[in-house]
Design an enzyme around this catalytic site. Structure first.
Site, PDB file in Angstrom:
ATOM      1  N   ASP A  79      53.513  80.300  26.430  1.00  0.00           N
ATOM      2  CA  ASP A  79      54.177  81.616  26.166  1.00  0.00           C
ATOM      3  C   ASP A  79      53.651  83.119  26.039  1.00  0.00           C
ATOM      4  OD1 ASP A  79      53.328  80.255  23.856  1.00  0.00           O
ATOM      5  OD2 ASP A  79      54.823  81.412  22.693  1.00  0.00           O
ATOM      6  N   GLU A 138      54.397  78.577  21.627  1.00  0.00           N
ATOM      7  CA  GLU A 138      53.132  78.600  20.524  1.00  0.00           C
ATOM      8  C   GLU A 138      53.328  79.869  19.572  1.00  0.00           C
ATOM      9  OE1 GLU A 138      49.779  79.568  18.108  1.00  0.00           O
ATOM     10  OE2 GLU A 138      50.284  80.744  19.845  1.00  0.00           O
ATOM     11  N   HIS A 362      47.163  90.166  20.878  1.00  0.00           N
ATOM     12  CA  HIS A 362      48.555  90.724  20.510  1.00  0.00           C
ATOM     13  C   HIS A 362      48.480  92.102  20.488  1.00  0.00           C
ATOM     14  CE1 HIS A 362      50.373  86.862  18.201  1.00  0.00           C
ATOM     15  NE2 HIS A 362      49.457  86.627  18.996  1.00  0.00           N
TER      16      HIS A 362
END
Length: 393
Positions: A79, A138, A362
């Site tokens: 993902d 995840e 991220h």
């Protein structure tokens, strides 16, 4: 080291990078990885490796070796994240607004598929079965648990996973014995006071004061109630208090996270957080309610497994490639696979200042040094080969 595996991966490096770039351009969020699943399935079809799709997304594939033996599972997550890509100069930047592979899962899938291509070439030498787990979701810590529920670990003797890692120098690989990733739980606390006019505070119970006092006192749990050699992180990341400048707040809603490496400590700290919330509220005449949501388990690398990974690293890439990245209090739901079988988790370095690939996971500028992918693909394959063809554990 198996030379056929190494050479196959080197020969497939351009294909691997191209596949990763395609996935990067078309990121899909948790439980929405439909195109991604289809793309992986097409590659498995080409290899003749049988697989089954899991619901709603993801795949489980088995490559049977030429000799009987154990089953080792290799896992890659699928993902993407709801992050806006900020890498404007990439030819393969995300085409989906507000979505991005900002954690490297696109590379994980590409490396695992390339490992599968190499293992097909030596399948007659394998004493057992290699299971390839392509896991969705995840990032919200739901996918691994669901894959286990759908049979991903049935018959598996050992499990191994990899994460590309921008904080580790490119060309280095880490797999430490013991703690690797922390548990990652979610805390939600609601404080209730008694609202009123800002000019008449004596007629109120101020939820803003209750919440603020709680946040200020909370870190005493870490500094005074836990062993300083047993890492704990408690963070309150969100506070919603009040409605208007001259209205004393009746309600306060807080959200945060607890990170630990020890489940006994985890339970103790969670209990203390709730006690602090209720007793702080009581001091001011208010009340508190806490909802505690367990996320990932700690990732604790099995000693024999981690040592075999380290041996595989040095045999395949040389002594200089072996690196020891300190444990991180980040979370990884790979831990749910380890609840079912022994295993370990490695970090493949991708940090390269010359290629601007040292941005945090991220972040909208996150990217990887694609030259590191061949190392990850080979480690997947060489470890599976070594595990199946040894009798140490």
């Amino acid at each position: 080291m198996n030379n056929t595996i190494k050479q196959t991966i080197l020969n497939k490096e351009e294909e691997m990078i191209a596949f990763r770039r395609d996935l990067h351009m078309h990121p899909e969020l948790q439980w929405q990885e439909f195109r991604t699943t289809d793309q992986v399935a097409k590659e498995l079809d080409k290899l003749g490796i049988p697989y089954r799709r899991t619901n709603p997304t993801g795949l489980i594939a088995d490559l049977e070796g030429g000799k009987p033996g154990k089953t080792v599972a290799l896992r890659a997550d699928m993902d993407a994240l709801p992050v806006q890509e900020l890498n404007q100069d990439l030819s393969y930047k995300s085409t989906e607004d507000g979505k991005m592979h900002a954690c490297g899962h696109d590379s994980h899938m590409s490396m695992l598929l390339t490992a599968a291509k190499a293992l097909v070439e030596v399948k007659d030498e394998l004493a057992g079965t290699v299971r390839f787990i392509f896991q969705p979701s995840e990032e919200n810590a739901e996918g691994a648990k669901e894959m286990v529920a759908q049979g991903a670990m049935e018959g598996v003797d050992h499990v191994f996973g990899i994460h590309i890692w921008s904080q580790t120098p490119s060309g280095k690989i880490s797999c430490v014995v013991g703690s690797s990733f922390a548990s990652a739980d979610i805390i939600e606390i609601d404080f209730k006071g008694q609202g009123g006019h800002g000019a008449m505070p004596h007629d109120t119970i101020d939820a803003a004061i209750i919440a603020s006092s709680f946040v200020m006192n909370l870190q005493a749990i870490v500094s005074r109630e836990t062993n300083p050699l047993d890492p704990v992180v408690v963070t309150i990341g969100k506070m919603e208090v009040g409605t208007r400048f001259n209205v004393i707040a009746e309600n306060a809603h807080l959200e945060g996270t607890l990170r630990c490496f020890n489940n006994t400590t985890r339970a103790k700290v969670a209990k203390s957080i709730e006690q602090y919330a209720k007793k702080t509220a009581a001091i001011y005449g208010g009340t508190a309610e806490m909802v505690y949501k367990q996320g990932t388990q700690p990732v604790i690398n099995d000693e024999k497994s981690a040592l075999l990974v380290q041996k595989t690293i040095t045999e395949s890439f040389g002594e200089d490639a072996l690196y020891f990245e300190p444990p991180t209090t980040g979370g990884e739901d790979f831990s749910y696979f380890q609840d079912e079988a022994s295993g370990s988790f490695a970090l493949v370095g991708s940090g390269n200042p010359a290629k601007d690939t040292e941005w945090a996971h991220h972040h909208g500028r996150f990217n990887i040094d694609e030259s590191a992918m061949k190392n990850g693909a080979e480690l997947y394959a060489q470890f599976a080969y070594n595990y199946l063809n040894q009798d140490e554990f």
